[in-house]
Design a protein around this motif. Structure first.
Motif, short mmCIF file in Angstrom:
data_model
loop_
_atom_site.label_atom_id
_atom_site.label_comp_id
_atom_site.label_asym_id
_atom_site.label_seq_id
_atom_site.Cartn_x
_atom_site.Cartn_y
_atom_site.Cartn_z
N GLY A 76 3.56 -7.14 2.78
CA GLY A 76 4.34 -6.11 2.10
C GLY A 76 4.27 -4.81 2.88
N GLY A 77 5.04 -3.84 2.47
CA GLY A 77 5.12 -2.59 3.21
C GLY A 77 3.90 -1.69 3.03
N ILE A 78 3.73 -0.79 3.99
CA ILE A 78 2.66 0.21 3.95
C ILE A 78 3.30 1.59 4.14
CG2 ILE A 78 0.63 1.14 5.12
CD1 ILE A 78 -0.19 -1.63 5.83
N ARG A 79 2.94 2.51 3.27
CA ARG A 79 3.47 3.87 3.35
C ARG A 79 2.31 4.86 3.38
NH1 ARG A 79 6.57 7.11 -1.42
NH2 ARG A 79 7.38 8.86 -0.21
N LEU A 80 2.17 5.53 4.55
CA LEU A 80 1.13 6.55 4.72
C LEU A 80 1.75 7.90 5.07
CD1 LEU A 80 -1.42 4.44 6.81
CD2 LEU A 80 -1.60 5.03 4.39
N ASP A 81 2.98 8.13 4.67
CA ASP A 81 3.72 9.34 5.05
C ASP A 81 2.94 10.60 4.66
OD1 ASP A 81 5.56 7.45 5.69
OD2 ASP A 81 6.99 7.96 4.11
N LEU A 133 0.86 -1.18 0.00
CA LEU A 133 0.00 0.00 0.00
C LEU A 133 0.89 1.22 0.00
CD1 LEU A 133 -2.68 1.49 0.24
CD2 LEU A 133 -2.59 1.16 2.72
N ASN A 134 0.84 1.97 -1.08
CA ASN A 134 1.69 3.16 -1.23
C ASN A 134 0.77 4.38 -1.29
OD1 ASN A 134 3.84 4.86 -1.66
ND2 ASN A 134 4.07 4.36 -3.83
N ALA A 135 0.64 5.08 -0.14
CA ALA A 135 -0.33 6.18 -0.08
C ALA A 135 0.22 7.39 0.67
CB ALA A 135 -1.61 5.69 0.59
N PRO A 136 1.37 7.93 0.24
CA PRO A 136 1.84 9.16 0.87
C PRO A 136 0.93 10.34 0.49
CG PRO A 136 3.19 8.66 -1.03
CD PRO A 136 2.26 7.50 -0.84
N GLN A 137 0.84 11.32 1.39
CA GLN A 137 0.04 12.53 1.17
C GLN A 137 -1.43 12.21 0.93
OE1 GLN A 137 2.27 14.45 -2.00
NE2 GLN A 137 3.41 15.64 -0.50
N GLY A 183 8.79 -7.81 5.21
CA GLY A 183 10.14 -8.28 5.01
C GLY A 183 11.11 -7.47 5.85
N GLU A 184 12.34 -7.91 5.91
CA GLU A 184 13.33 -7.22 6.74
C GLU A 184 13.54 -5.78 6.31
OE1 GLU A 184 14.65 -8.05 9.45
OE2 GLU A 184 14.02 -10.13 9.58
N ASP A 185 13.39 -5.48 5.03
CA ASP A 185 13.62 -4.12 4.53
C ASP A 185 12.31 -3.37 4.29
OD1 ASP A 185 12.84 -5.73 2.45
OD2 ASP A 185 14.11 -4.72 0.96
N GLN A 186 11.20 -3.89 4.80
CA GLN A 186 9.90 -3.25 4.59
C GLN A 186 9.44 -2.54 5.85
OE1 GLN A 186 7.60 -6.61 3.20
NE2 GLN A 186 8.03 -6.13 1.05
N GLU A 187 8.54 -1.57 5.69
CA GLU A 187 8.11 -0.72 6.80
C GLU A 187 6.60 -0.56 6.82
OE1 GLU A 187 11.92 2.40 6.96
OE2 GLU A 187 9.98 3.02 6.15
N LEU A 188 6.09 -0.36 8.01
CA LEU A 188 4.79 0.27 8.22
C LEU A 188 5.12 1.72 8.56
CD1 LEU A 188 1.81 0.60 8.71
CD2 LEU A 188 2.07 -0.52 10.92
N SER A 189 5.05 2.57 7.57
CA SER A 189 5.57 3.94 7.71
C SER A 189 4.43 4.94 7.87
CB SER A 189 6.41 4.30 6.47
OG SER A 189 6.90 5.61 6.58
N LEU A 190 4.48 5.66 9.02
CA LEU A 190 3.51 6.71 9.32
C LEU A 190 4.24 8.02 9.57
CD1 LEU A 190 1.36 4.60 11.79
CD2 LEU A 190 0.72 5.21 9.48
N ARG A 191 5.28 8.28 8.82
CA ARG A 191 6.06 9.51 8.99
C ARG A 191 5.18 10.75 8.77
NH1 ARG A 191 9.59 5.87 6.47
NH2 ARG A 191 11.68 5.71 7.40
N ARG A 192 5.21 11.64 9.75
CA ARG A 192 4.55 12.96 9.66
C ARG A 192 3.05 12.86 9.45
NH1 ARG A 192 9.12 12.72 7.00
NH2 ARG A 192 8.06 12.37 5.03
N VAL A 193 2.47 11.74 9.81
CA VAL A 193 1.01 11.60 9.75
C VAL A 193 0.37 12.51 10.80
CG1 VAL A 193 -0.84 10.01 10.42
CG2 VAL A 193 0.84 9.31 8.73
N GLN A 194 -0.78 13.08 10.47
CA GLN A 194 -1.53 13.90 11.41
C GLN A 194 -2.96 13.37 11.50
OE1 GLN A 194 -1.25 18.15 10.92
NE2 GLN A 194 0.88 18.06 10.25
N THR A 195 -3.37 13.03 12.73
CA THR A 195 -4.73 12.55 12.95
C THR A 195 -5.07 12.70 14.43
OG1 THR A 195 -6.21 10.63 12.76
CG2 THR A 195 -3.92 10.17 13.32
#
Length: 525
Positions: A272-277, A231-235, A295-307
């Protein structure tokens, strides 16, 4: 008869097949044109049963009806409503304006559906088999519904504008040549985007998408283990909530609602990774009971999320990282077992105002949570946690967090500073346990008073000394700066002189550590 003449007169063109002629008349009447056989196995658009010419229409004729079809019969509204039909050729409506209502159920498309820059009122394709949907910049005044469909080479709806709802419930979407299952960058949905029980094989891309109400991926299964992101959903901007939660399965389930007790459920799963930056969510981001296989190089990324609320209540990922760096949350709802272990949690700049634990989350485990996020010493997570605890009236827990911060900091210091840190810890716990100073002072005072009571104490000058008091003499040695008028009037030799010197040094150490701790505490307050 030319196509134009037949269309103006409302007559059926002569070159249509029987199936197409029936579709033509149903269009003018606004009725459903159903060519299903009644056998569920044969009528399954995703099955292998062949559909012959008797239930096949040409895509060219469908386009003709939608773009420039005949007038409706008197008192009727023209609409294209198809069921159980095979559409041969490529349905190409690129750039066209489709006014009639369009609904296709259990239809089988032989080639790609091409809708880039087309305009619709409402388009519904339900339980259809489609090689690929190409609909970049498509515009609908109403809904775009694609539930229970199967797309064999993906969907492209980049920069599409959907007036009300976009529905992908229970659809199965396979990847295209670029590895994406659904390319929806820049998508705008006026109300809800529902993709419950969606099965996505490839990258679901929602970069810079905007959803007017809520985005539901309840019970969805996103699979993209060999690439970086499923899931690739930045911004991403969602005016209400993002749901990555369970969905009810079966007749009892109701879309958009929490499954009732006893309802069979399917959890949200992501392989797989999730990106919600940089995402913005008006109400909440909900990970209730979500499962992550990273995976070892995958992330659940919530960088700079606002909620306002983050519900981190899923199963902790066994591998990969959870990144909350720079996120701003008001209420953090979590469980102790939802977070990954040391080295796999990053919270630099993570700001939250309230902790709302679901189930037991004792202070010791909360400190482990902070320690897991700081592979190297970083004071910020400790100070943030202490500030939140203090704001909630838990002053004692806040002091324990700040004490843990000092102990963690001590491990990064050179030997001399580390030794001084141990002294501060043993004596007054860096000022966060001030009662220790009184205990140490009382012990030294009692021991010194007993010892000096046994000492010889000739005065330095006769007639110019106070009355001997071992208790006051010891206290005068221990208290720096304050003069009780005992020290300096008596002769101490040998070991007694060394004992007096030790008392003075210990008094200074106690006073210095108390002052340092008090200064630190006052500065923090």
């Amino acid at each position: 008869m030319t196509e134009g003449a037949g269309m103006r007169a409302g007559d059926v063109p002569e070159d249509l097949t029987a199936a197409e002629a029936g579709m033509w008349q149903a269009f003018r009447n606004g009725s459903v044109y159903d060519l299903s056989s009644g056998d569920p196995l044969v009528d399954d658009p995703h099955g292998g049963s062949p559909w012959g010419e008797e239930r096949t229409v040409r895509a060219r004729i469908v386009c003709w009806l939608l773009l420039d079809g005949p007038p409706a019969l008197a008192g009727r509204v023209s609409a294209l409503k198809l069921a159980g039909i095979r559409i041969s050729g490529s349905l190409d409506l690129a750039g066209g304006t489709v006014v009639p209502y369009v609904e296709m159920r259990q239809c089988r498309f032989e080639q790609d559906v091409l809708l880039p820059e087309a305009r619709f009122t409402t388009l519904r394709m339900v339980d259809c088999s489609v090689p690929r949907l190409e609909a970049a910049r498509v515009h609908t005044e109403g809904d775009l519904h694609l539930p229970r469909c199967r797309f064999h080479r993906g969907i492209r709806i980049t920069d599409a504008q959907i007036g009300t709802d976009l529905m992908l419930n229970q659809s199965i979407v396979h990847r295209d040549r670029s590895g994406r299952s659904i390319a929806a960058d820049g998508l705008t949905v006026g109300q809800d985007l529902q993709a419950e029980l969606l099965e996505s094989h490839g990258e679901l891309s929602l970069r810079a998408a905007t959803v007017g109400v809520s985005l539901s991926l309840r019970g969805a299964r996103l699979v993209n283990p060999y690439e970086r992101l499923a899931l690739n959903a930045p911004q991403l901007t969602v005016e209400r909530s993002l749901y990555l939660t369970p969905a009810g399965v079966g007749a009892q389930a109701m879309s958009g609602m929490t499954p009732a007790r006893g309802t069979r459920i399917q959890r949200f799963e992501c392989e797989g990774g999730i990106r919600l930056d940089d995402g913005r969510f008006g109400d909440a981001v909900d990970f209730e009971r979500a499962r992550f296989a990273l995976g070892e190089d995958q992330e659940l990324s919530l960088r700079r999320v606002q909620t306002p609320e983050l519900r981190f209540l899923g199963e902790h990922p066994a591998r990969g990282r959870v990144v909350l760096s720079g996120a701003k949350i008001i209420n953090l709802m979590d469980r102790a077992d939802a977070w990954p272990g040391p080295g796999r949690l990053h919270m630099g700049g993570f700001a939250y105002e309230n902790l709302v634990p679901r189930g037991p989350f004792p202070p010791a485990e909360r400190l482990e949570w902070v320690a897991a996020a700081t592979a190297e010493y970083n004071p910020e997570p400790y100070e943030r946690l202490a500030s939140v605890l203090r704001a909630g009236g838990e002053d004692q827990e806040a002091r324990e967090v700040l004490l843990a911060k000092q102990r963690r900091h001590r491990e990064s210091l050179p030997p001399a500073a580390k030794l001084w840190g141990y002294v501060q810890d043993w004596t007054v716990a860096y000022g966060y346990r001030p009662g220790r100073a009184a205990v140490w002072m009382a012990v030294l005072w009692a021991a010194g008073s007993f010892a000096f009571a046994q000492a010889g104490h000739p005065p330095l000058k006769r007639g110019e000394h106070p009355e001997w008091s071992p208790t006051l003499f010891t206290l005068d040695l221990l208290l720096p700066v304050i003069d009780l008028g005992q020290v300096g009037f008596w002769q101490l030799r040998g070991g007694w002189q060394w004992l007096a010197t030790a008392m003075i040094l210990l008094g200074w150490i106690l006073a210095t550590t108390v002052a340092a701790g008090a200064t630190r505490l006052l500065r923090r307050n």
